[in-house]
Write a protein that holds these residues in place. Structure first.
Motif, PDB file in Angstrom:
ATOM      1  N   GLY A  11     -51.438 -57.400  40.974  1.00 62.50           N
ATOM      2  CA  GLY A  11     -50.293 -57.062  40.155  1.00 62.50           C
ATOM      3  C   GLY A  11     -48.960 -57.437  40.772  1.00 62.50           C
ATOM      4  N   ASN A  12     -48.992 -58.409  41.708  1.00 64.61           N
ATOM      5  CA  ASN A  12     -47.744 -58.833  42.349  1.00 64.61           C
ATOM      6  C   ASN A  12     -47.352 -60.270  42.027  1.00 64.61           C
ATOM      7  OD1 ASN A  12     -49.615 -60.244  43.864  1.00 64.61           O
ATOM      8  ND2 ASN A  12     -49.159 -59.213  45.798  1.00 64.61           N
ATOM      9  N   ALA A  13     -48.029 -60.863  41.047  1.00 62.66           N
ATOM     10  CA  ALA A  13     -47.681 -62.205  40.586  1.00 62.66           C
ATOM     11  C   ALA A  13     -48.234 -62.389  39.180  1.00 62.66           C
ATOM     12  CB  ALA A  13     -48.248 -63.279  41.524  1.00 62.66           C
ATOM     13  N   GLY A  14     -47.555 -63.202  38.392  1.00 60.43           N
ATOM     14  CA  GLY A  14     -48.022 -63.421  37.030  1.00 60.43           C
ATOM     15  C   GLY A  14     -47.111 -64.348  36.259  1.00 60.43           C
ATOM     16  N   VAL A  15     -47.337 -64.382  34.971  1.00 59.82           N
ATOM     17  CA  VAL A  15     -46.505 -65.175  34.068  1.00 59.82           C
ATOM     18  C   VAL A  15     -46.340 -64.394  32.774  1.00 59.82           C
ATOM     19  CG1 VAL A  15     -48.495 -66.464  33.136  1.00 59.82           C
ATOM     20  CG2 VAL A  15     -46.193 -67.435  32.960  1.00 59.82           C
ATOM     21  N   GLY A  25     -54.591 -71.214  35.759  1.00 60.89           N
ATOM     22  CA  GLY A  25     -55.726 -71.036  36.649  1.00 60.89           C
ATOM     23  C   GLY A  25     -55.291 -70.316  37.912  1.00 60.89           C
ATOM     24  N   ALA A  26     -55.997 -70.591  39.027  1.00 62.99           N
ATOM     25  CA  ALA A  26     -55.632 -69.992  40.312  1.00 62.99           C
ATOM     26  C   ALA A  26     -54.228 -70.461  40.713  1.00 62.99           C
ATOM     27  CB  ALA A  26     -56.655 -70.407  41.361  1.00 62.99           C
ATOM     28  N   PRO A  27     -53.446 -69.658  41.438  1.00 65.05           N
ATOM     29  CA  PRO A  27     -53.852 -68.383  42.034  1.00 65.05           C
ATOM     30  C   PRO A  27     -53.677 -67.174  41.118  1.00 65.05           C
ATOM     31  CG  PRO A  27     -51.653 -68.929  42.761  1.00 65.05           C
ATOM     32  CD  PRO A  27     -52.103 -70.074  41.899  1.00 65.05           C
ATOM     33  N   LEU A  28     -53.059 -67.343  39.938  1.00 64.97           N
ATOM     34  CA  LEU A  28     -52.867 -66.178  39.071  1.00 64.97           C
ATOM     35  C   LEU A  28     -54.188 -65.691  38.492  1.00 64.97           C
ATOM     36  CD1 LEU A  28     -49.618 -67.139  37.120  1.00 64.97           C
ATOM     37  CD2 LEU A  28     -49.856 -65.896  39.270  1.00 64.97           C
ATOM     38  N   LEU A  29     -55.042 -66.635  38.091  1.00 64.86           N
ATOM     39  CA  LEU A  29     -56.330 -66.273  37.518  1.00 64.86           C
ATOM     40  C   LEU A  29     -57.341 -66.070  38.636  1.00 64.86           C
ATOM     41  CD1 LEU A  29     -57.889 -65.899  34.842  1.00 64.86           C
ATOM     42  CD2 LEU A  29     -58.535 -68.304  35.016  1.00 64.86           C
ATOM     43  N   GLU A  30     -57.981 -64.914  38.629  1.00 62.72           N
ATOM     44  CA  GLU A  30     -58.984 -64.560  39.636  1.00 62.72           C
ATOM     45  C   GLU A  30     -59.767 -63.366  39.106  1.00 62.72           C
ATOM     46  OE1 GLU A  30     -57.074 -63.184  43.214  1.00 62.72           O
ATOM     47  OE2 GLU A  30     -55.628 -61.972  42.117  1.00 62.72           O
ATOM     48  N   LEU A  75     -42.040 -67.069  35.460  1.00 62.63           N
ATOM     49  CA  LEU A  75     -42.912 -66.866  36.616  1.00 62.63           C
ATOM     50  C   LEU A  75     -42.562 -65.524  37.238  1.00 62.63           C
ATOM     51  CD1 LEU A  75     -45.075 -68.156  38.458  1.00 62.63           C
ATOM     52  CD2 LEU A  75     -43.198 -69.136  39.798  1.00 62.63           C
ATOM     53  N   LEU A  76     -43.549 -64.640  37.342  1.00 61.52           N
ATOM     54  CA  LEU A  76     -43.350 -63.300  37.883  1.00 61.52           C
ATOM     55  C   LEU A  76     -43.773 -63.312  39.345  1.00 61.52           C
ATOM     56  CD1 LEU A  76     -44.942 -61.418  34.842  1.00 61.52           C
ATOM     57  CD2 LEU A  76     -42.522 -62.020  35.185  1.00 61.52           C
ATOM     58  N   ARG A  77     -42.818 -63.012  40.239  1.00 60.72           N
ATOM     59  CA  ARG A  77     -43.035 -63.307  41.655  1.00 60.72           C
ATOM     60  C   ARG A  77     -43.273 -62.078  42.530  1.00 60.72           C
ATOM     61  NH1 ARG A  77     -37.549 -66.481  42.062  1.00 60.72           N
ATOM     62  NH2 ARG A  77     -37.059 -64.726  40.665  1.00 60.72           N
ATOM     63  N   ALA A 136     -46.811 -62.018  25.895  1.00 60.05           N
ATOM     64  CA  ALA A 136     -48.088 -61.784  26.563  1.00 60.05           C
ATOM     65  C   ALA A 136     -47.872 -61.975  28.053  1.00 60.05           C
ATOM     66  CB  ALA A 136     -49.163 -62.734  26.048  1.00 60.05           C
ATOM     67  N   VAL A 137     -48.584 -61.197  28.861  1.00 59.60           N
ATOM     68  CA  VAL A 137     -48.397 -61.215  30.311  1.00 59.60           C
ATOM     69  C   VAL A 137     -49.750 -61.370  30.993  1.00 59.60           C
ATOM     70  CG1 VAL A 137     -47.585 -59.935  32.332  1.00 59.60           C
ATOM     71  CG2 VAL A 137     -46.351 -59.747  30.152  1.00 59.60           C
ATOM     72  N   LEU A 138     -49.851 -62.364  31.875  1.00 65.64           N
ATOM     73  CA  LEU A 138     -51.014 -62.532  32.739  1.00 65.64           C
ATOM     74  C   LEU A 138     -50.598 -62.127  34.143  1.00 65.64           C
ATOM     75  CD1 LEU A 138     -53.915 -63.649  33.332  1.00 65.64           C
ATOM     76  CD2 LEU A 138     -52.802 -65.854  33.794  1.00 65.64           C
TER      77      LEU A 138
END
Length: 404
Positions: A300-304, A233-238, A369-371, A293-295
């Protein structure tokens, strides 16, 4: 290796010390150490990155009696739940969180859950984790199977407490931390499955590995299914967040999802009245079967990144539940042996595999975790490398025509 119960030495072999193992729970011994903690300092490990592992018991409400294990590797703080099938409640790293906000706020003890309530949807009474194992005897939506028995939503393993829990810390660099638990699905006349679940974190790394071993201990072959239901969910999902994967084929789960097929890679913000959309994906992989898979968030400065192997987990389910924040704003990235249809619909698709008597199946996934933009772009470059020039088929019709 040193094998200890809690902090007390149980066995020390004469071989060079390579790891320290702590037995926290063992039903065969009638053992539960209760609240417990160990750290790099207490182990005498001179790591540049201090770490700790703590077991504690929750009290009050529907979480009464639930055990959690919090692993802090100096970069990530992971909360595991042995009482709930060794699921992962959340992972935090700095300002980022892998997990989501469910209306279910407590970590619910399975003793308070009836899996067959609401026509087999009782599983939802405890659903709030970042990583849920859906299986292993069966998975998918609830339904009456060909033998006339109800199979409830996503199986039983997530609501089965671990019978054995062990923590192992390597005593040589990089001092990897391993948390393992054995979860059993045993029913007279029906199943005799044992799964050794495992999670490994290396101090300082913003990633972790899940390594599970499923064994059929029966004298007969049996079906099995598994979906690794990772939820973000947040903060990655928005609004404007994006999902990327090397896709060979994608299809809508049902007629409702069909209208979202062309925009399957992007997300809405919290949207009242948005029913869940689910998509079935056949991923491409490299020569060894590895894929991911990448979220990523809107900037584009954070993800998983979720890495898995199609020889173990051949399909991917994408669950887009962009409802209101209060209702549960979340997406699921779900590698599995199967999609989310009930079992009887998946047999004709060849997605209800068999595990032979005495056989073991292995499943390995890695979550990173993509930071920053560099880490996000590096993960996206890996997706592009696997996809290459291979086409993506958008199949307009669902694989299964479900009754209305």
């Amino acid at each position: 290796m040193k094998v200890r119960i809690g902090m007390g030495l149980l066995l020390c072999c004469a071989l060079p010390l390579q790891a320290a193992e702590f037995v926290l729970v063992d039903t065969a011994q009638g053992l539960d150490v209760g609240n417990w903690k160990v750290s790099s300092d207490s182990l005498g490990i001179k790591s540049k990155i201090p770490f700790s592992i703590e077991k504690k018991r929750l009290h009050g409400g529907r979480q009464e009696g639930v055990d959690v294990i919090v692993v802090d590797n100096g970069t990530l703080q992971m909360t595991l739940v042995p009482t709930r099938g060794m699921g992962i409640y959340e992972v935090r790293g700095g300002d980022l969180r892998l997990g989501w906000e469910s209306p279910v706020k407590e970590i619910v003890n399975p003793a308070f859950i009836d899996l067959e309530s609401r026509g087999g949807l009782g599983w939802l009474d405890g659903f709030n984790e970042m990583l849920v194992r859906c299986g292993y005897e069966w998975t998918g939506h609830p339904g009456v199977d060909d033998d006339g028995r109800l199979k409830s939503l996503h199986g039983r393993v997530q609501n089965t407490p671990a019978s054995v829990v062990r923590v192992t810390v390597d005593e040589t660099p990089p001092y990897a931390i391993h948390v393992r638990g054995r979860v059993d699905e045993k029913t007279f006349k029906f199943s005799d499955l044992s799964t050794w679940t495992g999670v490994t974190l290396v101090p300082g790394e913003a990633a972790f590995t899940v390594e599970d071993k499923l064994t059929n201990q029966a004298d007969y072959d049996n079906e099995y299914q598994i979906i690794y239901h990772g939820n973000f969910g947040a903060p990655l999902l928005e609004e404007g967040a994006r999902i990327s994967a090397p896709v060979k084929q994608i299809s809508p789960f049902n007629d409702y999802a069909r209208k979202g097929l062309d925009s399957w890679q992007t997300y809405l913000g919290p949207t009242k009245g948005f029913d869940e959309m689910v998509f079935n994906i056949v991923p491409y992989s490299d020569a060894k079967g590895n894929t991911l898979a990448v979220l990523e968030n809107r900037a584009g400065n954070a993800g998983v990144a979720v890495d898995f192997n199609v020889k173990q987990l051949p399909v991917l389910t994408l669950w887009k539940n962009t409802d209101t924040l209060q209702q549960g704003y979340v997406t699921g990235i779900e590698p599995g042996t199967s999609y989310a249809y009930s079992t009887k619909y998946q047999r004709p698709l060849g997605l209800v595999p068999t595990i032979k008597a005495g056989e073991s199946k292995h499943f390995t996934l890695r979550y990173q975790l993509l930071r920053d933009k560099g880490e996000v772009q590096a993960a996206l470059d890996r997706v592009k490398a696997v996809q290459g020039s291979q086409p993506t088929e958008l199949r307009r019709d669902p694989l299964v025509q479900l009754p209305h």
